[in-house]
Design an enzyme around this catalytic site. Structure first.
Site, PDB file in Angstrom:
ATOM      1  N   GLU A   8      -6.878   4.997   7.682  1.00  0.00           N
ATOM      2  CA  GLU A   8      -6.866   6.741   7.345  1.00  0.00           C
ATOM      3  C   GLU A   8      -7.922   7.102   6.553  1.00  0.00           C
ATOM      4  O   GLU A   8      -8.140   8.316   6.820  1.00  0.00           O
ATOM      5  CB  GLU A   8      -5.194   6.591   6.422  1.00  0.00           C
ATOM      6  CG  GLU A   8      -3.929   6.286   7.476  1.00  0.00           C
ATOM      7  CD  GLU A   8      -2.937   5.683   6.664  1.00  0.00           C
ATOM      8  OE1 GLU A   8      -2.893   5.757   5.367  1.00  0.00           O
ATOM      9  OE2 GLU A   8      -1.956   5.063   7.391  1.00  0.00           O
ATOM     10  N   ASN A  13       0.893  -1.076  -0.071  1.00  0.00           N
ATOM     11  CA  ASN A  13       0.003  -0.084   0.144  1.00  0.00           C
ATOM     12  C   ASN A  13       0.968   1.249  -0.073  1.00  0.00           C
ATOM     13  O   ASN A  13       1.580   1.560   1.111  1.00  0.00           O
ATOM     14  CB  ASN A  13      -0.772  -0.206   1.203  1.00  0.00           C
ATOM     15  CG  ASN A  13      -1.660   1.085   1.521  1.00  0.00           C
ATOM     16  OD1 ASN A  13      -1.863   2.120   0.392  1.00  0.00           O
ATOM     17  ND2 ASN A  13      -2.199   1.532   2.666  1.00  0.00           N
ATOM     18  N   GLU A  28      -5.539  -4.533  10.572  1.00  0.00           N
ATOM     19  CA  GLU A  28      -4.486  -3.639  10.570  1.00  0.00           C
ATOM     20  C   GLU A  28      -4.831  -2.751  12.092  1.00  0.00           C
ATOM     21  O   GLU A  28      -5.965  -2.021  11.866  1.00  0.00           O
ATOM     22  CB  GLU A  28      -4.661  -2.596   9.646  1.00  0.00           C
ATOM     23  CG  GLU A  28      -4.389  -3.390   8.099  1.00  0.00           C
ATOM     24  CD  GLU A  28      -3.635  -2.377   7.329  1.00  0.00           C
ATOM     25  OE1 GLU A  28      -2.667  -2.500   6.783  1.00  0.00           O
ATOM     26  OE2 GLU A  28      -4.194  -1.186   7.095  1.00  0.00           O
TER      27      GLU A  28
HETATM   28  C1  PEP Z   1      -0.839   0.464   6.117  1.00  0.00           C
HETATM   29  O1  PEP Z   1      -1.003   1.348   6.144  1.00  0.00           O
HETATM   30  O2  PEP Z   1      -1.904  -0.320   5.358  1.00  0.00           O
HETATM   31  C2  PEP Z   1       0.306  -0.291   6.731  1.00  0.00           C
HETATM   32  C3  PEP Z   1       0.311  -1.432   7.236  1.00  0.00           C
HETATM   33  O3  PEP Z   1       1.478   0.555   6.990  1.00  0.00           O
HETATM   34  P1  PEP Z   1       2.766   0.319   7.629  1.00  0.00           P
HETATM   35  O4  PEP Z   1       3.319  -1.021   7.135  1.00  0.00           O
HETATM   36  O5  PEP Z   1       3.658   1.372   7.305  1.00  0.00           O
HETATM   37  O6  PEP Z   1       2.408   0.210   9.189  1.00  0.00           O
END
Ligand code: PEP
Length: 252
Positions: free
Chosen positions: A99, A9, A169
Site C-alpha cells: 500500500e 498490521n 504478501e
Molecule cells: C496486510 O495488509 O499486511 C494484510 C496481510 O492484510 P489482510 O490480512 O487484511 O489481507
C-alpha cells in the site's frame, strides 16, 4: 534457529482509545495463553505508539510502527523519523508494504534509506514484498520479488540482516479474502529462502523469519503455518479483533 512470529498490521484503523483497548485485549490474551510457539507483535499507527506501549508488556507483545521517514530529521513536515519511533519504545517497523509502495510512491531507493535509518535506531524491520495479480499470471513474480529484496536489502551485512523479517504478501491476496494456497505460499517462501542463501549463505537464510500475509485468518492459519518455510503471518483485517488475532497466534 529462526523465530515464528505473528504480527498485526492495524493500518489506518482505530482511534487511540480503541487502539489501547485492542492492545490491552491482545496483551491479556497473550499473558493468559502461557507458553506460545510464536512471538506476537502489533503494528499500530504512529499516534498510538506511546499509549499502546504503556498498555502492553513489551516483553510479551512486540510493538511496531507501520512506516518511518527516509530522512533522519529536520524540515520534513508531517514525517515521523525512525528515531522518533524508537523513542516511543517500539521495537519493530513495517517497511515496504504494497500500500505504501503503490499509494505513496515508495521506491526501492527510498525503502533502502528507511531500512538503514530503522536499523541505525535499533528497530527490527518487517520488510514486505509480493507481486500483483498481473505478475502472478504472467509467471514473472519470482524475478519481481528478487528485485524487491535485492534493491532495498542486499546492501546489508549478514550481521545487519539478522534484524530483518521478510513478509511475503501477494498483493492479490491482501484484503481481498483470497488467500494464497498453502502450496503457493510455501513455493514462494522456499524460493525467497534460497535467494537469501545465494547472497548470505545457508545459516542466515535458515535463521531468517519469513511471514505470509494476505487474508490470513484463524481458519487458514494452521494449514499455512504447517509449511516448513512459513514462519508466521503479517495480519491485516484479522488483527483488528483480539479473538481473531489470537486464533491465528494459537494456530502454531
Ligand atoms: C496486510 O495488509 O499486511 C494484510 C496481510 O492484510 P489482510 O490480512 O487484511 O489481507
Amino acid at each position: 534457529m529462526r523465530k515464528n512470529i505473528v504480527a498485526g498490521n492495524w493500518k489506518m484503523n482505530t482511534t487511540v482509545a480503541e487502539g489501547v483497548q485492542l492492545a490491552k485485549e491482545v496483551n491479556e490474551a497473550v499473558a493468559a495463553a502461557g507458553e506460545l510457539k510464536c512471538d506476537v507483535v502489533i503494528g499500530v499507527p504512529f499516534t498510538h505508539l506511546t499509549a499502546v506501549k504503556e498498555a502492553i508488556d513489551i516483553e510479551k507483545v512486540g510493538l511496531s510502527a507501520e512506516n518511518c521517514a527516509n530522512k533522519e530529521k529536520g524540515a520534513y513536515t508531517g514525517e515521523v523519523s525512525a528515531a522518533m519511533v524508537a523513542s516511543t519504545g517500539a521495537n519493530y517497523v513495517i517497511l515496504g508494504h504494497s500500500e505504501r509502495r503503490e499509494y505513496y510512491n515508495e521506491t526501492p531507493e527510498i525503502l533502502k534509506e528507511k531500512v538503514d535509518l530503522a536499523l541505525a535506531n535499533g528497530l527490527k524491520i518487517i520488510f514486505c514484498c509480493g507481486e500483483s495479480l498481473e505478475l502472478r499470471e504472467a509467471g514473472t513474480y519470482e524475478e519481481f520479488i528478487k528485485a524487491e529484496l535485492k534493491d532495498s536489502l542486499f546492501h546489508l551485512s549478514a550481521e545487519e540482516f539478522a534484524n530483518i523479517v521478510i513478509a511475503y504478501e501477494p498483493i492479490w491476496a491482501i484484503g481481498t479474502g483470497v488467500t494464497a494456497t498453502s502450496d503457493q505460499a510455501e513455493e514462494v517462501h522456499a524460493f525467497i529462502r534460497s535467494f537469501l542463501a545465494e547472497k548470505y549463505g545457508e545459516t542466515v537464510a535458515n535463521d531468517t523469519t519469513i511471514l505470509y500475509g494476505g487474508s490470513c485468518k484463524p481458519s487458514n492459519a494452521q494449514e499455512l503455518f504447517a509449511k516448513p518455510n512459513i514462519d508466521g503471518g503479517l495480519i491485516g483485517g484479522a488483527s483488528l479483533k483480539a479473538a481473531d488475532f489470537m486464533g491465528i497466534v494459537t494456530a502454531f
